[in-house]
Design an enzyme around this catalytic site. Sequence first.
Site, mmCIF file in Angstrom:
data_model
loop_
_atom_site.group_PDB
_atom_site.id
_atom_site.type_symbol
_atom_site.label_atom_id
_atom_site.label_comp_id
_atom_site.label_asym_id
_atom_site.label_seq_id
_atom_site.Cartn_x
_atom_site.Cartn_y
_atom_site.Cartn_z
ATOM 1 C CB CYS A 22 -0.948 0.011 1.190
ATOM 2 S SG CYS A 22 -0.093 0.075 2.768
ATOM 3 C CB CYS A 31 -4.899 3.688 5.694
ATOM 4 S SG CYS A 31 -4.462 2.421 6.887
ATOM 5 C CB CYS A 90 -3.267 -0.996 9.149
ATOM 6 S SG CYS A 90 -4.211 -1.090 7.616
HETATM 7 FE FE1 FES Z 1 -1.515 0.495 4.286
HETATM 8 FE FE2 FES Z 1 -3.289 0.553 6.188
HETATM 9 S S1 FES Z 1 -3.658 0.407 4.066
HETATM 10 S S2 FES Z 1 -1.166 0.365 6.381
#
Ligand code: FES
Length: 111
Positions: free
Chosen positions: A18, A47, A91
């Site tokens: 991500c 996020c 996360c």
């Molecule tokens: Fe990347 Fe939460 S979507 S750490």
Amino acid sequence: MGEMKDADAVGEYGNPICGDLMHIYIKVKEMNGQKIIDDISFQTFGCAAAIATSSMITEIAKGKTLDEASNITRDDVAKSLDGLPPIKLHCSNLAADALKDAIKNYRENQK
Ligand code: FES
């Protein structure tokens, strides 16, 4: 929250999928022969769950010994937030791993 200019060590951990990135800053002091996390802060590019888990790990780790703080898991972080949606559980890895990296760097700096 925020950079700690006089930190004793900084940990970094990112999620290559991500692109989220977290820094954990720690200040360590010795008390009764034990090294404890006297202060801790974070900088997170990521996020909402990554920011929430960053904040929560600073609450959990402050005042703990380095060994206790090293044993904080992503589940501990998620539980302290009253859970995370399954899709957001990864996360909380960022927070636990960035803290472990900060402690590892602190120990290496002491050698
Ligand atoms: Fe990347 Fe939460 S979507 S750490």
